[in-house]
Design a protein around this motif. Structure first.
Motif, short mmCIF file in Angstrom:
data_model
loop_
_atom_site.label_atom_id
_atom_site.label_comp_id
_atom_site.label_asym_id
_atom_site.label_seq_id
_atom_site.Cartn_x
_atom_site.Cartn_y
_atom_site.Cartn_z
N ARG A 154 8.13 -92.95 -98.11
CA ARG A 154 7.07 -92.86 -97.09
C ARG A 154 5.90 -91.99 -97.55
NH1 ARG A 154 7.17 -88.64 -93.07
NH2 ARG A 154 8.67 -86.99 -93.56
N HIS A 155 6.10 -91.26 -98.62
CA HIS A 155 5.01 -90.43 -99.15
C HIS A 155 4.27 -91.10 -100.30
CE1 HIS A 155 6.55 -87.21 -96.69
NE2 HIS A 155 7.73 -87.28 -97.28
N GLY A 156 4.87 -92.12 -100.88
CA GLY A 156 4.22 -92.81 -101.98
C GLY A 156 5.24 -93.37 -102.96
N VAL A 157 4.73 -94.03 -103.98
CA VAL A 157 5.57 -94.65 -105.00
C VAL A 157 5.27 -94.03 -106.35
CG1 VAL A 157 6.16 -96.80 -106.18
CG2 VAL A 157 5.67 -96.82 -103.73
N ILE A 158 6.31 -93.65 -107.07
CA ILE A 158 6.13 -93.10 -108.40
C ILE A 158 6.07 -94.25 -109.39
CG2 ILE A 158 7.11 -91.61 -110.20
CD1 ILE A 158 8.50 -90.06 -107.99
N LEU A 215 5.84 -85.11 -105.18
CA LEU A 215 5.25 -86.10 -104.28
C LEU A 215 5.64 -85.83 -102.83
CD1 LEU A 215 3.66 -88.74 -103.90
CD2 LEU A 215 5.78 -89.99 -104.32
N ARG A 216 6.89 -85.47 -102.60
CA ARG A 216 7.34 -85.19 -101.23
C ARG A 216 6.66 -83.95 -100.68
NH1 ARG A 216 11.56 -82.88 -98.11
NH2 ARG A 216 12.20 -84.31 -96.43
N ARG A 217 6.52 -82.91 -101.49
CA ARG A 217 5.84 -81.70 -101.04
C ARG A 217 4.39 -82.00 -100.67
NH1 ARG A 217 7.96 -77.29 -105.56
NH2 ARG A 217 10.04 -76.94 -104.64
N GLN A 218 3.72 -82.78 -101.52
CA GLN A 218 2.33 -83.14 -101.24
C GLN A 218 2.23 -83.97 -99.96
OE1 GLN A 218 1.21 -85.15 -104.86
NE2 GLN A 218 0.62 -83.24 -105.90
N GLY A 219 3.18 -84.89 -99.78
CA GLY A 219 3.16 -85.72 -98.58
C GLY A 219 3.38 -84.91 -97.32
N LEU A 220 4.33 -83.98 -97.37
CA LEU A 220 4.59 -83.13 -96.20
C LEU A 220 3.40 -82.21 -95.90
CD1 LEU A 220 8.32 -82.14 -96.87
CD2 LEU A 220 7.45 -83.75 -95.17
N ALA A 221 2.76 -81.70 -96.97
CA ALA A 221 1.58 -80.85 -96.77
C ALA A 221 0.46 -81.65 -96.13
CB ALA A 221 1.13 -80.28 -98.11
N GLU A 223 0.78 -84.26 -94.21
CA GLU A 223 1.15 -84.55 -92.82
C GLU A 223 0.90 -83.32 -91.94
OE1 GLU A 223 5.18 -85.80 -92.86
OE2 GLU A 223 4.74 -87.78 -93.71
N ARG A 224 1.23 -82.12 -92.45
CA ARG A 224 0.99 -80.91 -91.65
C ARG A 224 -0.50 -80.68 -91.45
NH1 ARG A 224 5.41 -78.82 -94.77
NH2 ARG A 224 3.93 -78.01 -96.32
N ALA A 225 -1.29 -80.93 -92.50
CA ALA A 225 -2.75 -80.76 -92.39
C ALA A 225 -3.32 -81.74 -91.38
CB ALA A 225 -3.40 -80.96 -93.76
N ALA A 226 -2.82 -82.97 -91.39
CA ALA A 226 -3.32 -83.98 -90.45
C ALA A 226 -2.94 -83.60 -89.02
CB ALA A 226 -2.75 -85.36 -90.81
#
Length: 231
Positions: A154-158, A215-221, A223-226
């Motif tokens: 859900r955060h992206g594809v490597i 990637l997961r850390r960036q995705g969670l960050a 989401e929190r910013a949004a």
């Protein structure tokens, strides 16, 4: 690896009923679109994936004939394994080049890849040709990476890396050499090819874990910013 053909997906073309001349619109837009999508299941890339799945039991039967030590049957098993590896390259290329990506292909293609490789490794270890720890390392890595993909999807594809492609090539060559009844210098060579394959398996697996965590850390960050900006 396959999907809706370009001719079916683009240009806003109106689907027509089977046997029609294109002058009449198919009754029901959703029904017509579903018919097109269903027909796309049988494109060439998907057919190659299906063929690879069918080759798995055939490969196992060939490899284990006459106790698994007959050089002739092993050669036929190698041929089946080689065809499976080659079709893996071509179905992906065709899917990407001609826009043939389908949900079936996304699921069936990795299953076919892991099925043929897993079957080969398990059979070779059962025959005593390959240490079980080698089979365990490779299968653990492949299963772990598959689960990791679901963890971060859900955060992206490597994207596939050059190391990952080299790993796949090394595994295919090494396993293929073990399937053949080799002796002398070639038997020694296959040991070192497998050693390279195992090393690449571990290294690329660790790198994938690192990328997945980032990637997961960036995705969670993100989401929190949004969420904070939406307050």
């Amino acid at each position: 690896m396959t999907g809706v053909p370009a001719s079916a997906a683009g240009g806003g073309a109106t689907p027509v009923p089977a046997g029609g001349n294109g002058s009449k619109q198919a009754p029901g837009g959703k029904l017509g679109a579903a018919a097109v999508n269903q027909a796309s299941l049988w494109n060439i890339a998907n057919l190659l994936t299906m063929m690879r799945l069918v080759l798995v039991p055939g490969f196992v039967l060939l490899l284990l004939q006459d106790g698994g030590f007959d050089p002739v049957w092993r050669a036929w098993a190698w041929a089946a394994f080689a065809v499976a590896m080659i079709t893996d390259v071509f179905d992906g290329h065709l899917a990407r080049t001609y826009n043939l990506v389908t949900d079936f292909g996304k699921i069936a293609d990795p299953i076919a890849d892991k099925a043929i490789m897993g079957a080969a490794l398990i059979c070779l270890s059962a025959l005593g040709d390959l240490p079980w720890w080698v089979t365990g390392v490779i299968l653990f890595r492949e299963l772990g990476i598959t689960l990791m993909r679901f963890w971060v999807i859900r955060h992206g594809v490597i994207p596939a890396s050059r190391g990952g492609k080299m790993k796949t090539l090394a595994q295919g060559v090494a396993v293929g050499m073990y399937v053949l009844a080799l002796t002398g210098p070639l038997a020694t060579l296959r040991f070192w090819v497998m050693a390279v394959a195992v090393a690449l398996t571990v290294i690329t697996g660790l790198d994938y874990v690192r990328q997945a965590v980032v990637l997961r850390r960036q995705g969670l960050a993100a989401e929190r910013a949004a969420a904070e900006s939406a307050r």
